[in-house]
Scaffold this motif. Structure first.
Motif, mmCIF file in Angstrom:
data_model
loop_
_atom_site.group_PDB
_atom_site.id
_atom_site.type_symbol
_atom_site.label_atom_id
_atom_site.label_comp_id
_atom_site.label_asym_id
_atom_site.label_seq_id
_atom_site.Cartn_x
_atom_site.Cartn_y
_atom_site.Cartn_z
ATOM 1 N N LEU A 1 56.170 -52.790 -9.475
ATOM 2 C CA LEU A 1 56.413 -53.296 -8.318
ATOM 3 C C LEU A 1 57.872 -52.592 -7.865
ATOM 4 O O LEU A 1 58.757 -52.910 -8.615
ATOM 5 C CB LEU A 1 56.589 -54.795 -8.010
ATOM 6 N N ILE A 2 57.599 -51.652 -6.890
ATOM 7 C CA ILE A 2 58.783 -50.645 -6.818
ATOM 8 C C ILE A 2 59.386 -51.292 -5.445
ATOM 9 O O ILE A 2 58.963 -51.363 -4.307
ATOM 10 C CB ILE A 2 58.465 -49.301 -6.699
ATOM 11 N N LEU A 3 60.962 -51.266 -5.331
ATOM 12 C CA LEU A 3 61.650 -51.594 -4.175
ATOM 13 C C LEU A 3 62.540 -50.364 -3.832
ATOM 14 O O LEU A 3 63.005 -49.848 -4.797
ATOM 15 C CB LEU A 3 62.273 -53.067 -4.273
ATOM 16 N N ILE A 4 62.282 -50.190 -2.569
ATOM 17 C CA ILE A 4 62.988 -48.934 -1.924
ATOM 18 C C ILE A 4 64.141 -49.545 -0.921
ATOM 19 O O ILE A 4 63.430 -50.286 -0.154
ATOM 20 C CB ILE A 4 62.104 -47.934 -1.241
ATOM 21 N N LYS A 5 65.210 -49.140 -1.014
ATOM 22 C CA LYS A 5 66.136 -49.467 0.086
ATOM 23 C C LYS A 5 65.926 -48.960 1.558
ATOM 24 O O LYS A 5 64.795 -48.075 1.652
ATOM 25 C CB LYS A 5 67.465 -49.052 -0.153
ATOM 26 N N GLU B 1 62.681 -51.692 -9.796
ATOM 27 C CA GLU B 1 61.345 -51.955 -10.045
ATOM 28 C C GLU B 1 61.020 -53.095 -11.149
ATOM 29 O O GLU B 1 61.864 -53.344 -11.998
ATOM 30 C CB GLU B 1 60.428 -50.735 -10.604
ATOM 31 N N ILE B 2 59.872 -53.771 -10.856
ATOM 32 C CA ILE B 2 59.543 -55.075 -11.839
ATOM 33 C C ILE B 2 58.335 -54.524 -12.636
ATOM 34 O O ILE B 2 57.476 -54.141 -11.797
ATOM 35 C CB ILE B 2 59.363 -56.326 -11.320
ATOM 36 N N LYS B 3 58.185 -54.684 -13.770
ATOM 37 C CA LYS B 3 56.592 -54.319 -14.537
ATOM 38 C C LYS B 3 55.637 -55.578 -14.328
ATOM 39 O O LYS B 3 55.909 -56.694 -14.842
ATOM 40 C CB LYS B 3 57.105 -54.158 -16.108
ATOM 41 N N LEU B 4 54.762 -55.153 -13.750
ATOM 42 C CA LEU B 4 53.303 -56.058 -13.707
ATOM 43 C C LEU B 4 52.370 -55.578 -14.092
ATOM 44 O O LEU B 4 52.123 -54.476 -13.993
ATOM 45 C CB LEU B 4 53.329 -56.381 -12.116
ATOM 46 N N ALA B 5 51.265 -56.210 -14.284
ATOM 47 C CA ALA B 5 49.994 -55.809 -14.855
ATOM 48 C C ALA B 5 48.871 -55.723 -13.550
ATOM 49 O O ALA B 5 48.633 -56.642 -12.727
ATOM 50 C CB ALA B 5 49.252 -56.986 -15.706
ATOM 51 N N SER B 6 48.652 -54.511 -13.428
ATOM 52 C CA SER B 6 47.510 -54.016 -12.367
ATOM 53 C C SER B 6 47.667 -54.735 -11.242
ATOM 54 O O SER B 6 46.772 -55.228 -10.723
ATOM 55 C CB SER B 6 45.951 -54.654 -13.065
ATOM 56 N N VAL B 7 48.564 -54.563 -10.606
ATOM 57 C CA VAL B 7 49.107 -54.728 -9.238
ATOM 58 C C VAL B 7 48.294 -54.032 -8.226
ATOM 59 O O VAL B 7 47.993 -52.789 -8.385
ATOM 60 C CB VAL B 7 50.592 -54.853 -8.963
ATOM 61 N N VAL B 8 47.785 -54.818 -7.099
ATOM 62 C CA VAL B 8 46.877 -53.920 -6.127
ATOM 63 C C VAL B 8 47.644 -53.928 -4.730
ATOM 64 O O VAL B 8 48.094 -52.742 -4.254
ATOM 65 C CB VAL B 8 45.596 -54.750 -5.802
ATOM 66 N N ASP B 9 48.196 -55.148 -4.162
ATOM 67 C CA ASP B 9 48.594 -55.093 -2.834
ATOM 68 C C ASP B 9 50.126 -56.116 -2.845
ATOM 69 O O ASP B 9 50.247 -56.796 -3.758
ATOM 70 C CB ASP B 9 47.733 -55.729 -1.999
ATOM 71 N N VAL B 10 50.973 -55.975 -1.761
ATOM 72 C CA VAL B 10 52.048 -56.733 -1.713
ATOM 73 C C VAL B 10 52.247 -57.366 -0.661
ATOM 74 O O VAL B 10 52.038 -56.477 0.413
ATOM 75 C CB VAL B 10 53.246 -55.912 -2.413
ATOM 76 N N SER B 11 52.808 -58.406 -0.574
ATOM 77 C CA SER B 11 53.171 -59.013 0.904
ATOM 78 C C SER B 11 54.452 -59.641 0.863
ATOM 79 O O SER B 11 54.830 -60.225 -0.117
ATOM 80 C CB SER B 11 52.119 -59.860 1.578
ATOM 81 N N LYS B 12 55.121 -59.916 2.049
ATOM 82 C CA LYS B 12 56.369 -60.677 1.918
ATOM 83 C C LYS B 12 55.979 -62.152 1.549
ATOM 84 O O LYS B 12 54.919 -62.418 1.684
ATOM 85 C CB LYS B 12 56.912 -60.736 3.264
ATOM 86 N N GLY B 13 56.969 -62.700 1.060
ATOM 87 C CA GLY B 13 56.755 -64.207 0.708
ATOM 88 C C GLY B 13 57.280 -65.227 1.771
ATOM 89 O O GLY B 13 57.336 -64.794 2.697
ATOM 90 N N THR B 14 57.449 -66.596 1.483
ATOM 91 C CA THR B 14 57.564 -67.556 2.058
ATOM 92 C C THR B 14 59.281 -67.685 2.358
ATOM 93 O O THR B 14 59.898 -68.040 3.531
ATOM 94 C CB THR B 14 57.471 -68.715 1.468
ATOM 95 N N THR B 15 59.934 -66.886 1.760
ATOM 96 C CA THR B 15 61.274 -66.818 1.734
ATOM 97 C C THR B 15 61.601 -65.077 1.885
ATOM 98 O O THR B 15 60.981 -64.301 1.345
ATOM 99 C CB THR B 15 62.090 -67.645 0.789
ATOM 100 N N GLU B 16 62.892 -64.858 2.213
ATOM 101 C CA GLU B 16 63.335 -63.508 1.890
ATOM 102 C C GLU B 16 63.560 -62.924 0.560
ATOM 103 O O GLU B 16 63.554 -61.618 0.596
ATOM 104 C CB GLU B 16 64.713 -63.483 2.729
ATOM 105 N N LYS B 17 63.566 -63.720 -0.287
ATOM 106 C CA LYS B 17 63.794 -63.438 -1.706
ATOM 107 C C LYS B 17 62.609 -63.122 -2.317
ATOM 108 O O LYS B 17 62.576 -63.002 -3.647
ATOM 109 C CB LYS B 17 64.914 -64.056 -2.227
ATOM 110 N N THR B 18 61.503 -63.540 -1.873
ATOM 111 C CA THR B 18 60.277 -63.598 -2.625
ATOM 112 C C THR B 18 59.401 -62.798 -2.019
ATOM 113 O O THR B 18 59.364 -62.258 -0.665
ATOM 114 C CB THR B 18 59.542 -65.006 -2.725
#
Length: 559
Positions: A347-351, A359-376
């Motif tokens: 999971l790669i975060l770009i400013k 970046e965070i190491k995760l297994a076989s990630v497909v999609d990403v969405s904002k969470g329920t809070t600004e920090k997730t």
């Protein structure tokens, strides 16, 4: 209304206050008994339809406030403009509707209003809504009873668990007490045997003392000399026995000890609750009526699509993702961008300025969405079969929610995660972790999903299609056109229902009704094996990512 309903309009003009008994819907006025007779005989009004004033007053307030006179010219409304869908007077028609080609007689369009399909549809829909409300009320009233039954059942379970715990503790307590008693009896027996032996030794030594005293006072010196050696040997044996009862200079005693089992101590320290109480939302079998076949009869208002052709996308930023296989992306509330790399499991975060954050190491990630809070954020996993909630502030996994099959496209909405497996569109309550299926229609491998809170839109990669449904899974429209679309991957929508899809290295815009489409970004703009798409509904920004290296941020102009 032309006049107060309870006062005769004609008499009121003559400054006479008489109550009205009838109402003329064409004159928009009430009449007393005398004026009503004149009204019914006059040539101009004898064919007007009147109703008792009591019936007129039964009409809803908003209907009573509908005037038959033009608010601008104070003339009777006699025409209807189909182009603008409004009634108008003769002056309005001349001033504002000269270019309209469908201005017709108002009487012609209203004469069958009460028997029209639209009016009947409203009556049926109203009946249906009332019936549904009654059914829902019935379910909720039943829910009050079931909640009480739930509580009693849970209390019963707690008592059963407590009884089992008490029974088990009583059993192991009895075993331990029996063991203590057995040990006590065994050790007492050993000590008594020692005491008996010591008593025997004491008697023998007392006899020796008496013998020594007699020898000392009565035996000859020769006799004393000869007996000393034997007495020394006997005394040495007695001393050896005495020494065997000592540990150094101390007498050994037996003490029964007890060490509490580690599991008991852990239980006391760690088990603070019998369990967790939660609330799970489950669908009922309520017989709710759904208007599927009848929907085709409803008169749908015209959707204003005049802005469709003017919608464009302007490139704002080119981003280096440093990824080899981006499958998902999203713009976060603080402006940062998140990308998932499927091959390397990152999971790669770009400013916001395009520079890399972390970046965070995760297994076989497909999609990403904002969470329920600004920090997730929430990421989906194919091989891990589940969803992960990630803390992007502390850079750690907060929790993993398992799902029975691999997960692909995902979007968060009001504390819920809407996500796709290869065969189902599902919704997950992120608090209770309960999962419900929305639909199984038009799903296949690598589907993506987005929502504008009104409808849900999802794509499929093979047998490419884009589908729009509501939150009950009712399909609103679907496009299965392989000549227009190919290899559909990402999908995004704005708050007005305009849909953006990735197809053949292009971004295609689809109108809210699903009947119009056009390409707004092409491969000439740098798209190369593009696989991920996201629309920021608050900023009207469109983020698209190629499979490798590059991503592009566009400003969408909704003119």
């Amino acid at each position: 209304m032309a006049s107060a309903a309870h006062i005769c309009g004609i008499c009121d003009l003559r400054h006479v206050n008489k109550p009205s008994i009838t109402w003329c819907t064409e004159c928009d006025e009430g009449f007393c008994s005398g004026c009503e007779e004149h009204h019914s005989l006059a040539k101009a009004t004898r064919h007007h339809k009147t109703i008792p004033i009591a019936n007129y007053q039964k009409l809803p307030t908003d209907v009573l406030e509908i005037s038959q006179s033009c608010p601008k010219h104070d003339e009777k409304l006699i025409l209807y403009c189909k182009n603008h869908e409004i009634p108008c007077c003769g002056k309005c028609a001349m001033e504002g509707h000269k270019r309209c080609n469908e201005v017709i007689n108002l009487d012609d369009i209203v004469k069958n209003a009460k028997t029209s399909t639209s009016f009947q549809e409203i009556e049926e829909r109203l009946t249906e809504v009332v019936d549904n409300i009654k059914e829902i009320q019935k379910e909720y009233r039943g829910n009050i009873t079931t909640l009480s039954e739930n509580r009693k059942q849970i209390e019963k379970q707690i008592k059963e668990i407590r009884f089992k715990i008490d029974s088990h503790l009583n059993e192991i307590q009895k075993k331990l007490i029996d063991e203590i008693q057995e040990v006590e009896e065994t050790e007492i027996k050993k000590v008594r045997q020692l005491v008996e032996k010591l008593e025997e030794k004491e008697i023998n030594l007392t006899k020796y003392q008496s013998s020594i005293s007699n020898i000392k006072h009565h035996a000859s010196d020769f006799q004393a000399f000869m007996s000393i050696k034997q007495k020394e040997q006997d005394l040495s044996r007695e001393e050896e026995f005495t020494q065997s009862c000592l540990e150094g200079d101390k007498v050994n005693t037996r003490v029964i000890t007890y060490n509490i089992a580690g599991s008991i101590d852990t239980f006391i320290k760690n088990v603070q609750r019998f369990g967790e109480i939660g609330v799970e939302i489950k669908p009922t079998k309520a017989a709710i009526q759904r208007r599927k076949k009848k929907q085709a009869q409803i008169v749908i208002p015209k959707i204003q699509t005049k802005n469709f052709e003017n919608i464009t996308a302007r490139l704002q930023l080119k981003i280096k993702t440093t990824s080899k296989n981006v499958r998902g992306c999203c713009i976060l509330p603080d402006g940062r961008m998140a990308f998932t790399c499927y091959d390397t499991g990152r999971l790669i975060l770009i400013k916001a300025d395009g520079s890399k954050d972390f970046e965070i190491k995760l297994a076989s990630v497909v999609d990403v969405s904002k969470g329920t809070t600004e920090k997730t954020v929430i990421v989906s996993s194919n091989s891990e079969n589940g969803l992960s909630v990630i803390d992007i502030q502390d850079m750690k996994i907060l929790k993993f929610i398992p799902v029975k099959s691999g997960c692909f496209g995902i979007v968060e909405r009001n504390g819920h995660a809407i996500f796709c497996t290869k065969s189902e569109l599902k919704i997950l309550n992120l608090q209770t972790e309960s999962i419900n299926t929305i639909t199984t229609a038009n799903l296949s491998a690598f589907p993506y999903v987005d929502t504008n809170d009104k409808h849900i839109y999802f794509t499929t990669l093979f047998n490419p299609s884009i589908t729009c449904c509501d939150f009950q899974g009712v399909i609103k429209w679907a496009i299965k056109n392989t000549t227009v679309f190919g290899g559909l991957l990402g999908v995004a929508t704005n708050k007005d229902g305009f849909v953006f899809v990735l197809s053949r290295n292009s971004i295609v815009l689809i109108s809210p009704c699903g009947k119009q489409s056009k390409t707004i970004v092409t491969s000439d703009n740098g798209l190369k094996t593009a696989q991920a798409l996201h629309y920021d509904k608050t900023r009207d920004m469109l983020l698209v990512a190629n499979k490798m290296e590059d991503a592009f941020l566009y400003k969408v102009d909704l003119q």
